[in-house]
Design a protein around this motif. Structure first.
Motif, PDB file in Angstrom:
ATOM      1  N   TRP A 108       0.831  -1.204   0.000  1.00 44.90           N
ATOM      2  CA  TRP A 108       0.000   0.000   0.000  1.00 44.90           C
ATOM      3  C   TRP A 108       0.870   1.261   0.000  1.00 44.90           C
ATOM      4  O   TRP A 108       0.573   2.229  -0.710  1.00 44.90           O
ATOM      5  N   LEU A 109       1.946   1.230   0.758  1.00 45.11           N
ATOM      6  CA  LEU A 109       2.861   2.378   0.764  1.00 45.11           C
ATOM      7  C   LEU A 109       3.479   2.577  -0.621  1.00 45.11           C
ATOM      8  O   LEU A 109       3.562   3.696  -1.128  1.00 45.11           O
ATOM      9  N   SER A 110       3.898   1.496  -1.264  1.00 42.12           N
ATOM     10  CA  SER A 110       4.473   1.597  -2.608  1.00 42.12           C
ATOM     11  C   SER A 110       3.445   2.152  -3.591  1.00 42.12           C
ATOM     12  O   SER A 110       3.758   2.999  -4.436  1.00 42.12           O
ATOM     13  N   TYR A 111       2.209   1.677  -3.481  1.00 40.61           N
ATOM     14  CA  TYR A 111       1.141   2.144  -4.364  1.00 40.61           C
ATOM     15  C   TYR A 111       0.889   3.645  -4.157  1.00 40.61           C
ATOM     16  O   TYR A 111       0.710   4.400  -5.127  1.00 40.61           O
ATOM     17  N   CYS A 112       0.869   4.088  -2.901  1.00 42.41           N
ATOM     18  CA  CYS A 112       0.628   5.512  -2.620  1.00 42.41           C
ATOM     19  C   CYS A 112       1.777   6.379  -3.134  1.00 42.41           C
ATOM     20  O   CYS A 112       1.547   7.489  -3.634  1.00 42.41           O
ATOM     21  N   ILE A 113       3.002   5.907  -3.013  1.00 43.33           N
ATOM     22  CA  ILE A 113       4.132   6.648  -3.585  1.00 43.33           C
ATOM     23  C   ILE A 113       3.943   6.785  -5.094  1.00 43.33           C
ATOM     24  O   ILE A 113       4.182   7.850  -5.681  1.00 43.33           O
ATOM     25  N   GLY A 114       3.483   5.703  -5.729  1.00 43.89           N
ATOM     26  CA  GLY A 114       3.212   5.766  -7.161  1.00 43.89           C
ATOM     27  C   GLY A 114       2.146   6.788  -7.508  1.00 43.89           C
ATOM     28  O   GLY A 114       2.205   7.420  -8.568  1.00 43.89           O
ATOM     29  N   ARG A 115       1.179   6.988  -6.631  1.00 43.51           N
ATOM     30  CA  ARG A 115       0.097   7.952  -6.892  1.00 43.51           C
ATOM     31  C   ARG A 115       0.573   9.402  -6.760  1.00 43.51           C
ATOM     32  O   ARG A 115       0.047  10.281  -7.433  1.00 43.51           O
ATOM     33  N   VAL A 116       1.553   9.647  -5.896  1.00 46.10           N
ATOM     34  CA  VAL A 116       1.951  11.043  -5.666  1.00 46.10           C
ATOM     35  C   VAL A 116       3.171  11.462  -6.488  1.00 46.10           C
ATOM     36  O   VAL A 116       3.409  12.651  -6.670  1.00 46.10           O
ATOM     37  N   LYS A 117       3.938  10.518  -6.990  1.00 47.62           N
ATOM     38  CA  LYS A 117       5.134  10.896  -7.746  1.00 47.62           C
ATOM     39  C   LYS A 117       4.767  11.308  -9.168  1.00 47.62           C
ATOM     40  O   LYS A 117       3.798  10.814  -9.752  1.00 47.62           O
ATOM     41  N   ASP A 118       5.541  12.212  -9.740  1.00 53.58           N
ATOM     42  CA  ASP A 118       5.361  12.654 -11.119  1.00 53.58           C
ATOM     43  C   ASP A 118       6.331  11.915 -12.033  1.00 53.58           C
ATOM     44  O   ASP A 118       7.316  11.315 -11.574  1.00 53.58           O
ATOM     45  N   ASP A 119       6.084  11.995 -13.337  1.00 53.64           N
ATOM     46  CA  ASP A 119       6.918  11.272 -14.302  1.00 53.64           C
ATOM     47  C   ASP A 119       8.380  11.666 -14.231  1.00 53.64           C
ATOM     48  O   ASP A 119       9.266  10.842 -14.466  1.00 53.64           O
ATOM     49  N   ASP A 120       8.648  12.932 -13.922  1.00 52.78           N
ATOM     50  CA  ASP A 120      10.031  13.413 -13.912  1.00 52.78           C
ATOM     51  C   ASP A 120      10.728  13.210 -12.575  1.00 52.78           C
ATOM     52  O   ASP A 120      11.933  13.441 -12.466  1.00 52.78           O
ATOM     53  N   TYR A 144      15.794  -1.106  -0.853  1.00 54.45           N
ATOM     54  CA  TYR A 144      15.004  -2.178  -0.257  1.00 54.45           C
ATOM     55  C   TYR A 144      13.515  -2.106  -0.539  1.00 54.45           C
ATOM     56  O   TYR A 144      13.086  -2.434  -1.636  1.00 54.45           O
ATOM     57  N   ASP A 145      12.641  -1.667   0.358  1.00 55.38           N
ATOM     58  CA  ASP A 145      11.264  -2.168   0.425  1.00 55.38           C
ATOM     59  C   ASP A 145      10.269  -1.578  -0.572  1.00 55.38           C
ATOM     60  O   ASP A 145       9.182  -2.122  -0.732  1.00 55.38           O
ATOM     61  N   PHE A 146      10.569  -0.482  -1.206  1.00 51.54           N
ATOM     62  CA  PHE A 146       9.651   0.077  -2.201  1.00 51.54           C
ATOM     63  C   PHE A 146       9.572  -0.852  -3.404  1.00 51.54           C
ATOM     64  O   PHE A 146      10.594  -1.235  -3.980  1.00 51.54           O
ATOM     65  N   ASN A 147       8.337  -1.228  -3.794  1.00 50.59           N
ATOM     66  CA  ASN A 147       8.125  -2.035  -4.999  1.00 50.59           C
ATOM     67  C   ASN A 147       7.801  -1.098  -6.151  1.00 50.59           C
ATOM     68  O   ASN A 147       6.682  -0.577  -6.237  1.00 50.59           O
ATOM     69  N   PRO A 148       8.753  -0.863  -7.069  1.00 50.49           N
ATOM     70  CA  PRO A 148       8.550   0.172  -8.091  1.00 50.49           C
ATOM     71  C   PRO A 148       7.471  -0.174  -9.103  1.00 50.49           C
ATOM     72  O   PRO A 148       6.981   0.711  -9.811  1.00 50.49           O
ATOM     73  N   TYR A 149       7.065  -1.451  -9.174  1.00 49.71           N
ATOM     74  CA  TYR A 149       6.042  -1.827 -10.148  1.00 49.71           C
ATOM     75  C   TYR A 149       4.646  -1.375  -9.732  1.00 49.71           C
ATOM     76  O   TYR A 149       3.692  -1.492 -10.505  1.00 49.71           O
ATOM     77  N   TYR A 150       4.503  -0.842  -8.520  1.00 48.75           N
ATOM     78  CA  TYR A 150       3.253  -0.201  -8.140  1.00 48.75           C
ATOM     79  C   TYR A 150       3.175   1.232  -8.659  1.00 48.75           C
ATOM     80  O   TYR A 150       2.172   1.918  -8.466  1.00 48.75           O
ATOM     81  N   ALA A 151       4.216   1.695  -9.282  1.00 48.19           N
ATOM     82  CA  ALA A 151       4.262   3.021  -9.886  1.00 48.19           C
ATOM     83  C   ALA A 151       4.634   2.864 -11.355  1.00 48.19           C
ATOM     84  O   ALA A 151       5.098   1.812 -11.780  1.00 48.19           O
ATOM     85  N   ASP A 152       4.443   3.898 -12.133  1.00 48.23           N
ATOM     86  CA  ASP A 152       4.882   3.886 -13.522  1.00 48.23           C
ATOM     87  C   ASP A 152       6.153   4.721 -13.652  1.00 48.23           C
ATOM     88  O   ASP A 152       6.199   5.871 -13.208  1.00 48.23           O
ATOM     89  N   LEU A 155       2.154  11.903   2.367  1.00 50.13           N
ATOM     90  CA  LEU A 155       3.132  11.958   1.270  1.00 50.13           C
ATOM     91  C   LEU A 155       3.015  13.259   0.491  1.00 50.13           C
ATOM     92  O   LEU A 155       4.028  13.879   0.141  1.00 50.13           O
ATOM     93  N   ARG A 156       1.804  13.681   0.234  1.00 51.20           N
ATOM     94  CA  ARG A 156       1.612  14.933  -0.524  1.00 51.20           C
ATOM     95  C   ARG A 156       2.094  16.142   0.269  1.00 51.20           C
ATOM     96  O   ARG A 156       2.685  17.073  -0.290  1.00 51.20           O
ATOM     97  N   ARG A 157       1.826  16.151   1.580  1.00 51.03           N
ATOM     98  CA  ARG A 157       2.308  17.268   2.410  1.00 51.03           C
ATOM     99  C   ARG A 157       3.829  17.333   2.394  1.00 51.03           C
ATOM    100  O   ARG A 157       4.418  18.406   2.218  1.00 51.03           O
TER     101      ARG A 157
END
Length: 572
Positions: A394-406, A413-421, A551-553
């Motif tokens: 869920w944390l990895s997915y939320c990071i994917g939602r708030v990060k921008d393409d650039d 370690y623990d972040f699964n990058p495939y939950y983000a593009d 994360l957004r804050r």
């Protein structure tokens, strides 16, 4: 580049330290990440003098731990492609730097490590020994501590040598396969005056261009790919060269070949492309290994009988690894960007209508597999959205939602990058395969210096965060205004240790009796308070429903206020 003739200066001579600083400028070094010691008075004096005279010389960044200094140089080089300097103190500083050097070596990142040396002379020269440490601190062979993991090392014999030594170090670290080099500068030679009029032209020391594979071998590879029914590409570090990513996309799309390892050590292939589906290697009839020191783990995966294997790399035998036994029917030595470009040209001439029809069918099949895989991942993350402690998925997915393409993500370690593009080269970096922990925070700081217009996010496990020398890293972020966002996946344990024990002893004493010695990191420190002590915005997050808002804050603080931020996310 030729430096100003000394005859036009106020002084008729310079010392070895000034030659060092001027040559570093000549080769384009912008930053020196330094943890200095008593071996550096002349270098610090030279830097102060040259900058006071209005010269634009490399900026010295004080980094109060050598692992962090090397990792900052690593992070800057992996984003910019330009080697920077980490400067450390004699034997102890070199010892502290070794893990950073190992990471840079295994990631093939160009770093110039400069170390002082205990004074050679006991008396009689400017810079001779004058402290009690100068006897016990000397070693017979200081470079032996890290020689296995550097491409080249050298100790300056005379101050006149400094320009040629620096130019050679610069050239070697940039020659493929790239990697760190080590230069030792004794204190006496840094302080000794020498008359010298110029630094040799830098262009005459340029590194050689990487080779392209032989055309006949490329034609053989093209034939094997066209004849294959279920080819798969396996890669780990192709994205080290951003230009190679586009060539890999062209090849993959031309033949509808899935890419296993889209987000391994680098962003190797865009994850919004269906061909980023991690097709099982054991089902392939051809495995095309491109830039990978670990195409599969033999104890877990074996290619199916009869599968053809091709290796493409600048150094496809990996002689720097003591043991490396992966087979190859065809081993191709060449730069991946150049060789893949040639390969697609050859394939374009050879493709028939029959081949094109097979490619369409294969693409449709993989597209369906990709859609199902991504749907399953999202559904899993959403199912975990209310779990406490917070799920890493869920944390990895939320990071994917708030990060921008650039945005740039530096992951340890623990972040699964495939939950983000990740769709752009140079936006994702993972720890070295050697996994010397403590890399990510400083590497993220270096990445931010190399790309100040981008947001940099460091994702790190709590154990790795401790290894990162967080006081040193937060200090650098604060003192030099280098804002990054740090997300700590705090599961309060060594997760990899627990998993290994459970794998090999599922019914053993540790599992049956709940023994946690050597596994737990409890009681968990308030990592947010460590960051706050350096003026950072920081939160501890325990509510999964508040995670995305937090994360957004934090990201807003980094982007709009130019301040560092840390989230201590309690995971389980």
């Amino acid at each position: 580049m030729v430096i100003e003739s000394l005859s036009s200066r106020e002084e008729k001579d310079v010392d070895g330290a000034q030659l060092l600083v001027e040559t570093l400028k000549a080769v384009g070094v912008e930053y020196v990440f330094a943890n200095t010691g008593t071996d550096y008075p002349a270098i610090l004096e030279a830097a102060a003098k040259l900058n006071a005279q209005g010269n634009d010389y490399p900026k010295l960044i004080t980094v109060p731990h050598e692992m962090a200094a090397v990792s900052m140089a690593h992070g800057y080089a992996m984003v910019s492609g330009k080697p920077q300097v980490a400067m450390v103190h004699t034997l102890p500083g070199t010892a502290n730097a070794v893990c950073g050097v190992i990471n840079a070596s295994r990631n093939m990142v160009p770093v110039i490590l400069v170390a002082g040396r205990t004074p050679i002379t006991e008396k009689g020269m400017q810079g001779s020994r004058d402290l009690y440490i100068h006897w016990a601190q000397e070693s017979r062979d200081q470079a032996a501590l890290l020689r296995e993991f550097v491409k080249w090392d050298y100790e300056v014999r005379f101050p006149q040598q400094v320009p040629e030594v620096v130019l050679r170090a610069w050239r070697i670290c940039l020659t493929e396969p790239q990697g760190p080099v080590y230069v030792v500068v004794p204190r006496e030679w840094s302080m000794q005056k020498v008359e010298i009029s110029s630094i040799p032209p830098v262009e005459t020391y340029s590194p050689p261009s990487p080779p392209q594979a032989d055309l006949s071998v490329v034609e053989k590879v093209a034939y094997m790919l066209l004849e294959s029914e279920r080819p798969v590409i396996a890669t780990r570090f192709l994205g080290r060269n951003p230009g190679a990513v586009g060539e890999l996309v062209k090849l993959s799309e031309m033949l509808a070949i899935p890419v296993n390892g889209a987000l391994a050590m680098y962003m190797n292939f865009p994850t919004n492309n269906p061909l980023s589906y991690p097709y099982p290697l054991q089902e392939a009839d051809l495995i095309f290994v491109i830039n990978s020191g670990l195409p599969w783990i033999p104890d877990q995966v074996q290619p199916k009988p009869g599968a053809k294997i091709i290796h493409l790399d600048i150094n496809p035998s990996f002689p720097e690894y003591p043991m490396w036994s992966f087979p190859a029917h065809v081993s191709v030595m060449g730069d991946s960007e150049k060789t893949l470009r040639l390969l697609t040209e050859v394939l374009g001439r050879r493709m028939s209508r029959e081949h094109e029809e097979r490619v369409r069918e294969r693409y449709d099949e993989i597209k369906k597999l990709y859609a199902g895989w991504r749907k399953e991942m999202v559904e899993h993350a959403v199912r975990e959205s209310s779990r406490t402690p917070i799920s890493p998925a869920w944390l990895s997915y939320c990071i994917g939602r708030v990060k921008d393409d650039d945005d740039i993500v530096v992951n340890e370690y623990d972040f699964n990058p495939y939950y983000a593009d990740f769709t752009k080269p140079g936006t994702y970096f993972f720890e070295s395969d050697a996994s010397c922990l403590g890399w990510s925070l400083a590497a993220a700081l270096g990445a931010k210096l190399a790309a100040p217009e981008k947001t940099v996010i460091a994702t790190v496990g709590d154990g790795a965060y401790i290894f990162c020398n967080p006081v040193a890293c937060h200090f650098v972020s604060s003192s030099h205004r280098i804002p990054i966002l740090v997300v700590v996946f705090n599961n309060r344990m060594w997760g990899a240790v627990r998993q290994t024990v459970e794998k090999y002893y599922p019914h053993g004493w540790v599992v049956r009796h709940g023994v946690r010695a050597g596994i737990d990191l409890k009681p968990s420190p308030r990592y947010d308070k460590v960051a706050e002590a350096h003026g950072a915005y920081a939160e501890t997050v325990e509510d999964p429903g508040e995670l995305e808002n937090s994360l957004r804050r934090a990201k807003k603080v980094v982007e709009e206020e130019g301040n560092q931020a840390l989230l201590n996310v309690v995971c389980g």
